[in-house]
Design a protein around this motif. Structure first.
Motif, PDB file in Angstrom:
ATOM      1  N   UNK D 142      80.949  20.402  -2.984  1.00  0.00           N
ATOM      2  CA  UNK D 142      81.204  19.887  -1.627  1.00  0.00           C
ATOM      3  C   UNK D 142      82.670  19.504  -1.454  1.00  0.00           C
ATOM      4  N   UNK D 143      83.126  19.606  -0.217  1.00  0.00           N
ATOM      5  CA  UNK D 143      84.546  19.355   0.071  1.00  0.00           C
ATOM      6  C   UNK D 143      84.827  17.889   0.344  1.00  0.00           C
ATOM      7  N   UNK D 144      86.000  17.452  -0.118  1.00  0.00           N
ATOM      8  CA  UNK D 144      86.460  16.092   0.159  1.00  0.00           C
ATOM      9  C   UNK D 144      87.388  16.042   1.379  1.00  0.00           C
ATOM     10  N   UNK D 145      87.386  17.075   2.170  1.00  0.00           N
ATOM     11  CA  UNK D 145      88.290  17.113   3.330  1.00  0.00           C
ATOM     12  C   UNK D 145      88.167  15.849   4.179  1.00  0.00           C
ATOM     13  N   UNK D 146      86.951  15.360   4.349  1.00  0.00           N
ATOM     14  CA  UNK D 146      86.763  14.176   5.196  1.00  0.00           C
ATOM     15  C   UNK D 146      86.375  12.943   4.382  1.00  0.00           C
ATOM     16  N   UNK D 147      86.816  12.909   3.150  1.00  0.00           N
ATOM     17  CA  UNK D 147      86.562  11.715   2.366  1.00  0.00           C
ATOM     18  C   UNK D 147      85.747  12.000   1.124  1.00  0.00           C
ATOM     19  N   UNK D 148      85.635  10.981   0.302  1.00  0.00           N
ATOM     20  CA  UNK D 148      84.894  11.142  -0.952  1.00  0.00           C
ATOM     21  C   UNK D 148      83.943   9.951  -1.130  1.00  0.00           C
ATOM     22  N   UNK D 149      84.432   8.884  -1.707  1.00  0.00           N
ATOM     23  CA  UNK D 149      83.546   7.735  -1.944  1.00  0.00           C
ATOM     24  C   UNK D 149      83.078   7.079  -0.652  1.00  0.00           C
ATOM     25  N   UNK D 150      83.804   7.319   0.442  1.00  0.00           N
ATOM     26  CA  UNK D 150      83.419   6.711   1.727  1.00  0.00           C
ATOM     27  C   UNK D 150      82.935   7.756   2.721  1.00  0.00           C
ATOM     28  N   UNK D 151      82.706   8.962   2.273  1.00  0.00           N
ATOM     29  CA  UNK D 151      82.345  10.071   3.169  1.00  0.00           C
ATOM     30  C   UNK D 151      81.072   9.737   3.962  1.00  0.00           C
ATOM     31  N   UNK D 152      80.989  10.258   5.144  1.00  0.00           N
ATOM     32  CA  UNK D 152      79.805  10.012   5.973  1.00  0.00           C
ATOM     33  C   UNK D 152      78.551  10.627   5.355  1.00  0.00           C
ATOM     34  N   UNK D 153      78.725  11.671   4.615  1.00  0.00           N
ATOM     35  CA  UNK D 153      77.588  12.390   4.032  1.00  0.00           C
ATOM     36  C   UNK D 153      77.264  11.825   2.643  1.00  0.00           C
ATOM     37  N   UNK D 154      76.033  11.332   2.444  1.00  0.00           N
ATOM     38  CA  UNK D 154      75.697  10.736   1.143  1.00  0.00           C
ATOM     39  C   UNK D 154      75.808  11.730  -0.008  1.00  0.00           C
ATOM     40  N   UNK D 155      75.641  12.998   0.276  1.00  0.00           N
ATOM     41  CA  UNK D 155      75.735  13.984  -0.808  1.00  0.00           C
ATOM     42  C   UNK D 155      77.159  14.054  -1.354  1.00  0.00           C
ATOM     43  N   UNK D 156      78.117  13.979  -0.467  1.00  0.00           N
ATOM     44  CA  UNK D 156      79.509  13.996  -0.925  1.00  0.00           C
ATOM     45  C   UNK D 156      79.811  12.722  -1.705  1.00  0.00           C
ATOM     46  N   UNK D 158      77.735  10.964  -3.397  1.00  0.00           N
ATOM     47  CA  UNK D 158      77.070  11.062  -4.704  1.00  0.00           C
ATOM     48  C   UNK D 158      77.875  11.948  -5.646  1.00  0.00           C
ATOM     49  N   UNK D 159      78.383  13.032  -5.125  1.00  0.00           N
ATOM     50  CA  UNK D 159      79.189  13.940  -5.942  1.00  0.00           C
ATOM     51  C   UNK D 159      80.442  13.227  -6.460  1.00  0.00           C
ATOM     52  N   UNK D 160      81.064  12.453  -5.581  1.00  0.00           N
ATOM     53  CA  UNK D 160      82.287  11.750  -5.973  1.00  0.00           C
ATOM     54  C   UNK D 160      81.983  10.663  -6.996  1.00  0.00           C
ATOM     55  N   UNK D 161      80.875   9.979  -6.814  1.00  0.00           N
ATOM     56  CA  UNK D 161      80.486   8.958  -7.792  1.00  0.00           C
ATOM     57  C   UNK D 161      80.259   9.623  -9.153  1.00  0.00           C
ATOM     58  N   UNK D 162      79.527  10.717  -9.108  1.00  0.00           N
ATOM     59  CA  UNK D 162      79.212  11.429 -10.337  1.00  0.00           C
ATOM     60  C   UNK D 162      80.495  11.862 -11.061  1.00  0.00           C
ATOM     61  N   UNK D 206      81.498   2.576  -4.956  1.00  0.00           N
ATOM     62  CA  UNK D 206      82.247   1.934  -6.032  1.00  0.00           C
ATOM     63  C   UNK D 206      81.311   1.130  -6.918  1.00  0.00           C
ATOM     64  N   UNK D 207      80.313   0.520  -6.285  1.00  0.00           N
ATOM     65  CA  UNK D 207      79.345  -0.242  -7.082  1.00  0.00           C
ATOM     66  C   UNK D 207      78.564   0.678  -8.014  1.00  0.00           C
TER      67      UNK D 207
END
Lengths: 432, 432, 432, 432
Positions: D142-156, D158-162, D206-207
């Protein structure tokens, strides 16, 4: 009649949906302006006559040193860029000219002219590029890592001058009449560059370009506070820019990019001073909150954009003599570039229309009476006026879309070109 | 031999305590510089020849719009101010001239000249004041609330011009050869002032002052980004200042106050550009972190001060022709003003001495080779040199104090004048 | 029914002139909003419910350290200030409360309460003053030159704490329920103050004030980047302010003055963060281009003011729990203070009304879809709406003036009080 | 004994040339410090104990969105980067640890550990990367174009957390004990992102990372005012950073990058506040004049760097408990990165050494006496001291080079690796 990248049917269908509401809003606004002694039709006609050039590089997705996130259907060359520019013009009717960037947009001049003509487009100021290396260009073997027009090495300066003259020659072939010279020259550390000698070398190079300028051309020098150089920049502000234009001669003018100034600077006053000095060459419109953010015009501080146009309208005849070039220079990182350019041109026209609504006689009276309150409110009254119906009506009269972004989305253009134009390999960035 | 406000015995006693340590430090530094090919004595002599004027208003305690907290023994008039200036010069030997401010310092010219002569002082550039009203001055009945030289009302402009000409006349009588024109004219709200007409009126007024300038005088115009005006300021930056100096003629020059620029601006580059344009008139030295903070020179960013002097030394002959005026302009809110002025003059000389240590041949070589690292380190090496012994030795050779602040404290001068000069009634401020 | 400083006849006569035009504009706007699904009357009612306190010190003419240019008819004491505040409220109907400043406004509490009640006014947050000396106050013999709540000397800290407790006590007597603590404490030079110990002393003092707070009171601490201190300020930003509010306890909150931030800072985001932390105490509204310019709210960057209100409206219930205090804090240097306060309250309501027009459901949809273009335009659409008729109608329904500044001018109030109130002796300023 | 990328003979030969001069300078400085009551050897030993990590990405040439101009011999992967880092450590002896960036530096952990050990290097804090897309990584489709840890999409999200948890796992395998989380999340236009919901989503993500942190690890969150986002940034300043560290828990700390603040901000005070809050996690050292310029530490404002270290030394024991991480984060666009890192580590140690020279007892006395002059001079005296001999002696005692850049140049290392490492294909940049 020019080629239309979008089926005009779409535009008309979309317009029909909005025609009635526009008519009603336009009438209400017209009545309200009438009470203020303003004829709405005269404003519409002035707006129709106001255009702004789009940058060829603006139809691609921009980015930062950290990353670039490309969008679908990015144009792969200047011909596709012109297609996209034609969409912007078809729907918005505010952007009949395109500003090219060499070498990015180099192509056969007659093919370019033909393509543009077929799309109803023409070419505004040319842009040279000596802020990057061009390893594939046999005429530019030397690196610009440490500068170009102001480089310590005369061979690099000569190469950079030659490149600019090439750009002028190329521009002549496609009907341009101006060149914008922006360089990244500067230094990252105190001591790295001799501040005065760099400038003298810049002037020497600029004079060589100027000497090669056709009689009916103008040279626009562009200042910028910083980036890519982070300690000193050779053409760092309008004061230096003015010195340059004065040294070069009557065909040299200063270009004002709204995002190229120090924090808090009063840009509209710089515009006023350059008009006084008869050296205002034109604008690179955009908006910015921090640095050279290159955001959509009017998106962050719309009142500031209005105040710039207030100076232009105020200048009246003095400005007509200067006929400054209006160009957009933005980086579209998170939006569809076509939408951003349509919207930005609209915001620029909005600021212009609002500035036209200022009651100049009353304003002058308040100023002469030192009535700061009424003078301030006089500008604010114009700014508060929602001129959206005027902008829409201007487009409608020119065959454009009442709501150009809605029409664009309805057209399916982006999906179509996404299918036609494979994604570019790399996403760039990651330079840090 | 001039009157000495402080018993020279004190100076000598204090010097004796430090003589040995100074000799040792001076020898060690001399040896170290010798290895770098620098003759320390030549530097000492250049430093001895470098002076900076103190502002008469600087010996009183400054303040903000919120409050002013006066210190003990504040001078009650220009004669007492001159006494304090004489202390600064006696101990520091760097400040033989005083810059007066009219009407604050108006007095009988011959009495002033006599007093100054008796103290070994002379007068540098005069300062006019049209940023305040002078209700007690019959020649200035009109208010400057809405401007002075650029005021919408020609009568106010005429009054302001006349005041400036009076200041020139007064200055002639006391041996000054320059006038600094700083005005607060501007606006607080968009629309309040016509940005272009204000400037044109300013120029018209400035030309009238210029026309009254004696042949051997210079006019320094001073730019400032903001304060007291908070939206636009008529002479807002060096670009406008340059236009003014160009419009006025060969006796007009630009004054650079280090605290009058936008955030992040590269001031040393402005200095370089004004030297190029042959319009650098001089400096108001001080330091600043936020706005026009008027802190002690070099106290917040000593490297920046060094970089300004690096430009001055680099300019060499070009600068000699311009012979810019060096003046301090500070507000001493929390220190003893005499101490701050002694220290500031010392910091200015420090930056000058460090700039003299730059290996210019090596620097030029690094610059021409684009060796950013070595060029940067070349400047840093000079800056890192602790030239304190040079500064102390320069003072010592001129009869000043090795440690002038220590000598000042030992002298008891402040306590003495505190006893003689009753505290002023109000503490000012509280304007908000 | 309260005393009316202006003959209500004047208001009605003025309103009659504008009634028809207002009705027409209101209807047109209502229709347009109706199409957007917004009921104009609901907006009017919300606007009527939104009020902002005026600062007692705001009805006098402000100034800078350079000068203060008083206007005619300046109030000579708190009772006259209240008269002026009543004019603002009578015409604008947005400012029923006044924020007092002690010791400037000290008077007999019951007389104050009676006067205020007779004018239909009440009292908002109290303001203490330890940024100035009060040589005439026997309870404050010590100087605040080097700080107050964070002073190195415990006796000065104790005095400053005591003063704050006095202000609370005074505030209780007149019906206030909050105290705003703004101090000028800080330093002008690196080293002057120990950054950590100063802060610890501040906290100790603030805790002593907090301990004396009545149960139903709130304490607002106010941060400011700089001025009057020019190197470090003890409560310099919202981060420090947050630490303070956290350390003090549940009755302590952070006050946001819009002009107290570093250049370019995103203030609306700070508002959002303080809401998250449940520590947003309220606002000091004003506008600024450079520093703490204290210009009329919305006069320089109206979009920024709108964005702040967008956060407040967005926060919804979370904000209701916090019920932040809305106060104006401005310096009126070149306008009639009454006019500036009327206009500023109107601009603040304008931003609020525009924020109410944001289609929040649509906005959320665009945000969740990462449609930056439509999200941006969604806010812009609300901002572009000229809500002037809503503001006027809200005033009209409350018995105020459709055009309050016109009504004020028609009333002749300023001329009347100018005749009654002799000009103050000195014009202040000139501190430099 | 570790592998030495440069023949130690070269170091010794170069040192021999300078040994005598160093001994003489060291003795002179020692004597001078002795007079001030400072034992030079104690300072040398403290300096020897002070180290700073280098960033793996720092040994490549950086650039801007406009261009990147690669230098010769750029490392092609993490193993070659470690070779370059070993040069820096061999000559400068200040940088025994390297900070890795994943995925840029992903490699077999045991190979990495072995390589590092052979070079005498270890690993400092790990850096994750969700500010770029990683199209080749199957775990990050998934793309981080519109954010990562704060992205509107929970899948993004989750990917960033992972990804962050992967980085922690990787870091554990190579002996790291901390992760630095810097994200580019934010928005370019008002409205694009919901300022509060974005932050709440960030906290939730972050948590999740924090929950996966080993017991002996620390999490450093890093704030930045802007870039790559140009309207709002989720972790925009230290206030937000503090909220994050508080929300996460005792293993979470704030990282201060010196170039990530608003103009004019007092950074050393932020350092002081974070120490107070017990949340100072460490530093990314660099210098800046305009934005996040990422210039060599101390190259533009050396006094500011000193003031930061003054806070660290002042904090004493409080700091020891926090033991902040010292890391360099710079972009080397016009210098040899190895030279810049050697020099920067030296400048950081210089600031530390100067801060050690502050007479803290005297300083405290001046502060308590409100003697702003002497307090200021007390800091300046330490800053003015040229501690170059101390730095050189510390290196010499550790087997490093007296003049590490001269030794580096003498070694021919760059020419050697240029021959071994073919130039990378593209020069990047040109994103605009």
């Amino acid at each position: 009649m020019s080629d239309r990248p979008i089926d005009q049917e779409v535009v008309e269908t979309e317009n029909e949906k909005r025609q009635k509401e526009l008519a009603s809003d336009f009438a209400a606004l017209g009545e309200s302006l009438d009470r203020r002694g303003v004829a709405i039709d005269a404003v519409v006609e002035k707006v129709r006559g106001f255009t702004v050039a789009v940058p060829s590089w603006g139809v691609g997705t921009g980015g930062t040193r950290f990353a670039r996130f490309p969008g679908p259907g990015e144009p792969r060359g200047i011909m596709e860029k012109l297609d996209d520019c034609a969409v912007i013009q078809q729907l918005g009717r505010a952007t009949p000219a395109v500003s090219l960037h060499i070498p990015w947009d180099r192509a056969d001049p007659s093919a370019l002219k033909e393509k543009a003509a077929s799309l109803g487009l023409s070419f505004d100021a040319m842009n040279s590029n000596t802020f990057q290396d061009h390893p594939d260009d046999p005429k530019q073997p030397l690196s610009y890592k440490f500068g170009s027009l102001s480089h310590a090495d005369p061979a690099v300066r000569a190469q950079a001058v030659e490149h600019n003259l090439d750009v002028v020659e190329f521009g002549q072939a496609i009907g341009s009449r101006a060149i914008t010279v922006w360089i990244g020259d500067g230094s990252n550390f105190p001591g790295q560059a001799d501040l005065s000698r760099s400038f003298e070398r810049y002037l020497e190079s600029a004079k060589a370009i100027y000497a090669g300028l056709p009689e009916d051309w103008r040279l626009f020098s562009e200042h910028k506070m910083y980036e890519p150089a982070f300690y000193s920049t050779v053409v760092q502000d309008w004061g230096t820019n003015l010195l340059i234009a004065q040294e070069l001669g009557p065909q040299a003018f200063c270009l004002v990019d709204l995002g190229h100034h120090a924090p808090n600077v009063n840009i509209e006053q710089i515009v006023s001073r350059l008009i006084f000095a008869q050296k205002l060459g034109g604008f690179h419109f955009n908006d910015a909150k921090y640095g050279d953010d290159d955001l959509d015009a009017g998106s962050v501080d719309p009142f500031r954009l209005f105040l710039v146009f207030n100076e232009l309208v105020e200048a009246g005849e003095a400005l007509e003599r200067l006929h400054p070039a209006h160009m957009i220079d933005q980086s579209h990182n998170v939006t569809d570039p076509i939408e951003s350019l349509i919207r930005s041109a609209d915001e620029i026209r909005r600021a212009y229309a609002q500035a036209l609504l200022v009651d100049r006689k009353a304003l002058r009276g308040h100023q002469d009476a030192n009535d700061a309150m009424m003078a301030s409110e006089c500008l604010k009254r114009a700014f508060r006026t929602d001129v959206t119906p005027i902008l829409a009506e201007a487009r409608r009269r020119d065959g454009g879309a009442i709501d150009p972004i809605a029409a664009y989305r309805a057209s399916g253009y982006r999906a179509k070109v996404a299918a036609e134009r494979p994604a570019s390999k790399g996403s760039g960035g990651g330079i840090v």
